[in-house]
Design a protein around this motif. Structure first.
Motif, short mmCIF file in Angstrom:
data_model
loop_
_atom_site.label_atom_id
_atom_site.label_comp_id
_atom_site.label_asym_id
_atom_site.label_seq_id
_atom_site.Cartn_x
_atom_site.Cartn_y
_atom_site.Cartn_z
N GLY A 69 -21.05 -43.96 -14.88
CA GLY A 69 -20.68 -43.38 -16.16
C GLY A 69 -19.26 -42.87 -16.24
N TRP A 70 -18.77 -42.30 -15.15
CA TRP A 70 -17.46 -41.67 -15.15
C TRP A 70 -16.42 -42.41 -14.31
N GLY A 71 -16.89 -43.20 -13.37
CA GLY A 71 -15.95 -43.89 -12.49
C GLY A 71 -15.42 -43.05 -11.35
N GLY A 72 -15.81 -41.80 -11.28
CA GLY A 72 -15.34 -40.91 -10.22
C GLY A 72 -15.75 -39.49 -10.51
N LEU A 73 -15.28 -38.58 -9.67
CA LEU A 73 -15.63 -37.16 -9.81
C LEU A 73 -14.45 -36.34 -9.31
N ASP A 74 -14.02 -35.38 -10.12
CA ASP A 74 -12.88 -34.55 -9.76
C ASP A 74 -13.28 -33.22 -9.13
N VAL A 75 -14.39 -32.65 -9.61
CA VAL A 75 -14.79 -31.32 -9.15
C VAL A 75 -16.30 -31.32 -8.88
N LEU A 76 -16.66 -30.85 -7.70
CA LEU A 76 -18.06 -30.61 -7.37
C LEU A 76 -18.27 -29.11 -7.22
N CYS A 77 -19.21 -28.57 -7.98
CA CYS A 77 -19.65 -27.19 -7.79
C CYS A 77 -21.07 -27.26 -7.21
N ALA A 78 -21.17 -27.15 -5.89
CA ALA A 78 -22.47 -27.18 -5.22
C ALA A 78 -23.04 -25.77 -5.28
N ASN A 79 -23.76 -25.51 -6.34
CA ASN A 79 -24.13 -24.15 -6.69
C ASN A 79 -25.62 -23.85 -6.53
N ALA A 80 -26.44 -24.88 -6.30
CA ALA A 80 -27.89 -24.67 -6.28
C ALA A 80 -28.30 -23.73 -5.16
N GLY A 81 -29.22 -22.83 -5.47
CA GLY A 81 -29.73 -21.92 -4.46
C GLY A 81 -30.98 -21.20 -4.93
N ILE A 82 -31.76 -20.74 -3.98
CA ILE A 82 -32.91 -19.89 -4.29
C ILE A 82 -32.82 -18.65 -3.42
N ALA A 83 -33.47 -17.60 -3.88
CA ALA A 83 -33.39 -16.32 -3.17
C ALA A 83 -34.15 -16.34 -1.86
N GLY A 84 -35.22 -17.11 -1.79
CA GLY A 84 -36.04 -17.10 -0.58
C GLY A 84 -36.87 -15.83 -0.48
N PRO A 85 -37.61 -15.69 0.61
CA PRO A 85 -38.49 -14.52 0.74
C PRO A 85 -37.72 -13.24 1.01
N THR A 86 -38.32 -12.14 0.64
CA THR A 86 -37.80 -10.81 0.97
C THR A 86 -38.81 -10.17 1.91
N ALA A 87 -38.50 -10.22 3.20
CA ALA A 87 -39.45 -9.74 4.21
C ALA A 87 -38.72 -9.60 5.54
N PRO A 88 -39.23 -8.72 6.43
CA PRO A 88 -38.66 -8.69 7.78
C PRO A 88 -38.89 -10.04 8.46
N VAL A 89 -38.08 -10.35 9.45
CA VAL A 89 -38.11 -11.68 10.03
C VAL A 89 -39.49 -12.08 10.52
N GLU A 90 -40.25 -11.12 11.05
CA GLU A 90 -41.59 -11.47 11.54
C GLU A 90 -42.58 -11.76 10.40
N GLY A 91 -42.19 -11.42 9.19
CA GLY A 91 -43.05 -11.68 8.05
C GLY A 91 -42.67 -12.94 7.28
N VAL A 92 -41.68 -13.69 7.76
CA VAL A 92 -41.23 -14.91 7.10
C VAL A 92 -41.96 -16.11 7.69
N THR A 93 -42.61 -16.90 6.85
CA THR A 93 -43.27 -18.10 7.36
C THR A 93 -42.25 -19.21 7.57
N LEU A 94 -42.58 -20.13 8.44
CA LEU A 94 -41.67 -21.25 8.69
C LEU A 94 -41.51 -22.09 7.42
#
Length: 253
Positions: A69-94
């Motif tokens: 559609g564009w023939g190229g790309l000038d700027v990439l904003c790799a912005n995707a993210g999720i917060a993930g769990p809020t827990a002590p490390v032993e409470g985080v599942t794999l």
């Protein structure tokens, strides 16, 4: 020629603010998002892709569509993210760990992987990866998120070294606590985990900055626009916080 800009997670929040800021300056904007309803609210003139950034086949197909559609790309904003769990490390599942890493780090990697050939062939381009102040200091009870965002910084610095000879720059933005729905979820979960009110947790985060406040999505968007501009033509491999100046990264009161 107007800039051709791809923004992942661009249909809402910080990504939407980025898209609007670039569009306001005459750029051609393409947004990728996993939220179809949010994509439907984007202006008709924007390119849109319903895509999971951790799905390599879907990402490859989107970049093929952009190339056609564009023939190229000038700027990439790799912005995707999720917060993930809020827990002590032993409470985080794999599974929760892997899900957080997949979106925040794998998604940035895949975006860079498929943007790089287009930008290298042009001899120019700007990659802007969204990390976090959690990628600079670490945060208690947020181990998957902090690990992913530290990884984004390492990826950014490596991209800058690999791609600089081709005229391609890479920088990371580290937002602090951003007003909005995602941070609201973090506040509510931390309040429940600590037996505190939402307002007490909010005050703890705000007190951790010298300016005593959260930032807004537009603050991050304006930094992205700057990093993609000729004014930043020799800015690469940098990690830039937009956070009101974090002085105490531990939000516990």
């Amino acid at each position: 020629m107007s800039q051709r800009v791809l923004i992942t997670a661009g249909a809402s929040g910080v990504g939407r603010a980025m898209a609007e800021a670039f569009a306001a300056r005459g750029a051609r904007v393409w947004v990728a998002d996993v939220d179809g309803a949010a994509l439907d609210t984007c202006p008709d003139g924007w390119g849109r892709s319903l895509v999971d950034v951790a799905d390599e086949a879907a990402m490859a197909a989107m970049f093929d569509e952009i190339r056609r559609g564009w023939g190229g790309l000038d700027v990439l904003c790799a912005n995707a993210g999720i917060a993930g769990p809020t827990a002590p490390v032993e409470g985080v599942t794999l599974d929760d760990w892997r899900a957080c890493i997949a979106v925040n780090l794998d998604g940035a990697f895949l975006a860079a992987k498929y943007a790089a050939p287009m930008m290298k062939s042009q001899g120019a381009g700007a990659m802007i990866l969204t990390s976090s102040t959690a990628g600079q200091y670490g945060y208690p009870n947020r181990s998957p998120y902090a690990a992913a965002k530290w990884g984004v910084i390492g990826l950014t610095k490596t991209l800058a070294m690999e791609l600089g000879a081709y005229g391609v720059r890479a920088n990371a933005i580290c937002p602090g606590a951003v007003e909005g729905l995602r941070m609201e979820g973090v506040l509510q979960r931390e309040a429940a985990a600590k037996g505190m009110t939402r307002d007490q947790v909010y005050a703890g985060y705000a007190a951790g900055t010298s300016m005593g406040r959260f930032i807004e999505a537009r603050d991050v968007a304006e930094m992205a626009v700057f990093l993609a501009s000729d004014a930043a033509r020799l800015v690469s491999g940098q990690v830039i916080a937009v956070d009101g100046h974090t002085v105490n990264p531990d939000p516990r009161p």
